[in-house]
Design a protein around this motif. Structure first.
Motif, mmCIF file in Angstrom:
data_model
loop_
_atom_site.group_PDB
_atom_site.id
_atom_site.type_symbol
_atom_site.label_atom_id
_atom_site.label_comp_id
_atom_site.label_asym_id
_atom_site.label_seq_id
_atom_site.Cartn_x
_atom_site.Cartn_y
_atom_site.Cartn_z
ATOM 1 N N LEU A 1 -2.970 4.049 8.297
ATOM 2 C CA LEU A 1 -2.127 4.231 7.468
ATOM 3 C C LEU A 1 -3.198 5.613 7.136
ATOM 4 C CD1 LEU A 1 -0.947 1.148 7.489
ATOM 5 C CD2 LEU A 1 -1.402 1.182 5.026
ATOM 6 N N VAL A 2 -2.302 6.385 6.796
ATOM 7 C CA VAL A 2 -2.530 7.518 6.781
ATOM 8 C C VAL A 2 -2.881 8.151 4.902
ATOM 9 C CG1 VAL A 2 -2.677 10.186 6.857
ATOM 10 C CG2 VAL A 2 -2.044 8.547 9.114
ATOM 11 N N GLY A 3 -4.095 8.506 4.348
ATOM 12 C CA GLY A 3 -4.070 8.998 3.301
ATOM 13 C C GLY A 3 -3.738 8.037 1.449
ATOM 14 N N ILE A 4 -3.983 7.401 1.854
ATOM 15 C CA ILE A 4 -4.012 5.871 0.758
ATOM 16 C C ILE A 4 -3.715 6.515 -0.146
ATOM 17 C CG2 ILE A 4 -4.387 3.893 0.157
ATOM 18 C CD1 ILE A 4 -5.090 3.005 3.779
ATOM 19 N N PHE A 5 -3.023 6.130 -1.426
ATOM 20 C CA PHE A 5 -3.633 6.514 -2.757
ATOM 21 C C PHE A 5 -2.874 5.675 -3.511
ATOM 22 C CE2 PHE A 5 0.197 8.721 -1.127
ATOM 23 C CZ PHE A 5 1.385 8.869 -2.443
ATOM 24 N N ASN A 6 -3.189 6.053 -5.021
ATOM 25 C CA ASN A 6 -2.570 4.829 -6.083
ATOM 26 C C ASN A 6 -2.473 5.770 -6.746
ATOM 27 O OD1 ASN A 6 -5.065 5.479 -7.390
ATOM 28 N ND2 ASN A 6 -5.888 3.188 -7.490
ATOM 29 N N ILE B 1 1.415 -1.007 -0.055
ATOM 30 C CA ILE B 1 0.046 -0.077 -0.029
ATOM 31 C C ILE B 1 1.139 1.206 0.108
ATOM 32 C CG2 ILE B 1 -1.448 1.244 1.416
ATOM 33 C CD1 ILE B 1 -2.117 -1.175 2.615
ATOM 34 N N CYS C 1 0.385 5.543 0.387
ATOM 35 C CA CYS C 1 -0.044 6.759 1.559
ATOM 36 C C CYS C 1 0.860 7.444 1.311
ATOM 37 C CB CYS C 1 -0.536 5.988 3.154
ATOM 38 S SG CYS C 1 0.897 5.069 3.727
ATOM 39 N N ASP C 2 0.296 8.328 1.900
ATOM 40 C CA ASP C 2 1.273 9.692 2.662
ATOM 41 C C ASP C 2 2.315 9.355 3.651
ATOM 42 O OD1 ASP C 2 0.588 11.830 0.534
ATOM 43 O OD2 ASP C 2 -1.700 11.281 2.008
ATOM 44 N N THR C 3 1.994 8.448 4.584
ATOM 45 C CA THR C 3 2.545 8.588 6.586
ATOM 46 C C THR C 3 1.602 7.400 7.072
ATOM 47 O OG1 THR C 3 3.572 9.495 7.824
ATOM 48 C CG2 THR C 3 1.557 9.822 7.444
ATOM 49 N N VAL C 4 3.212 6.959 7.635
ATOM 50 C CA VAL C 4 2.327 5.578 8.663
ATOM 51 C C VAL C 4 2.585 5.978 9.695
ATOM 52 C CG1 VAL C 4 2.853 2.846 8.812
ATOM 53 C CG2 VAL C 4 2.343 3.640 6.747
#
Length: 160
Positions: free
Chosen positions: A49-54, A33, A35-38
């Motif tokens: 998990l903060v701000g998950i993206f693809n 995954i 994301c922006d940060t963990v």
């Protein structure tokens, strides 16, 4: 004395463990995954998990992403194992490769690995393949699409 139900459960776990041991080379991916940060809770070790993206949108290139995290988890390995994250550009060029030595206590262990990247540079829009490798074998992959976004009217005005 063990009840028959508990004995049955123990036998099932041992059979499962023996079956997995026969497939030792077959790492099983559980997560990959972006994301922006963990955030890891200091008391429990649980991860958020903060701000998950693809996909990433940028107004100009080259584009630098100041911070990005990759969360990975896998199982069915034993002992200290080399894990890698690799990013491949659409032209097959390797953009990055990050190794990590990860201890697996037993075949049922499923460590959670976090790769924190700083200032990741994308020279142009494109599709990038993110790969998770165990013992130099790709066991999971996903795409990260980096595209050009046009500025919206009024977007560059100073805020009042």
């Amino acid at each position: 004395m063990l009840s028959s139900k508990i004995f049955f459960i123990i036998v099932q776990v041992l059979l499962f463990y023996a079956a997995m041991k026969d497939n030792l080379s077959d790492a099983v991916p559980l997560a990959l995954i972006v994301c922006d940060t963990v955030i890891t809770d200091a008391a429990t070790g649980k991860k958020t998990l903060v701000g998950i993206f693809n996909a990433i949108g940028a107004q100009k290139f080259p584009h630098v992403v100041p911070q990005l995290s990759i969360f990975a988890s896998l199982t069915n390995l034993e002992g200290e194992t080399e894990i890698k994250i690799r990013m491949i550009a659409g032209n097959s060029a390797t953009v990055l490769e990050l190794p990590a030595k990860v201890p697996f206590r037993n075949l049922l262990d499923a460590p959670e690995i976090v790769f924190n990247l700083q200032n990741l540079r994308f020279p142009a829009p494109g599709t990038f393949e993110l790969q998770l490798l165990a013992r130099d074998e790709v066991i999971a992959s996903r795409l990260l699409v980096v595209s050009e976004m046009k500025a919206q009217p009024g977007q560059n005005k100073p805020q009042q």
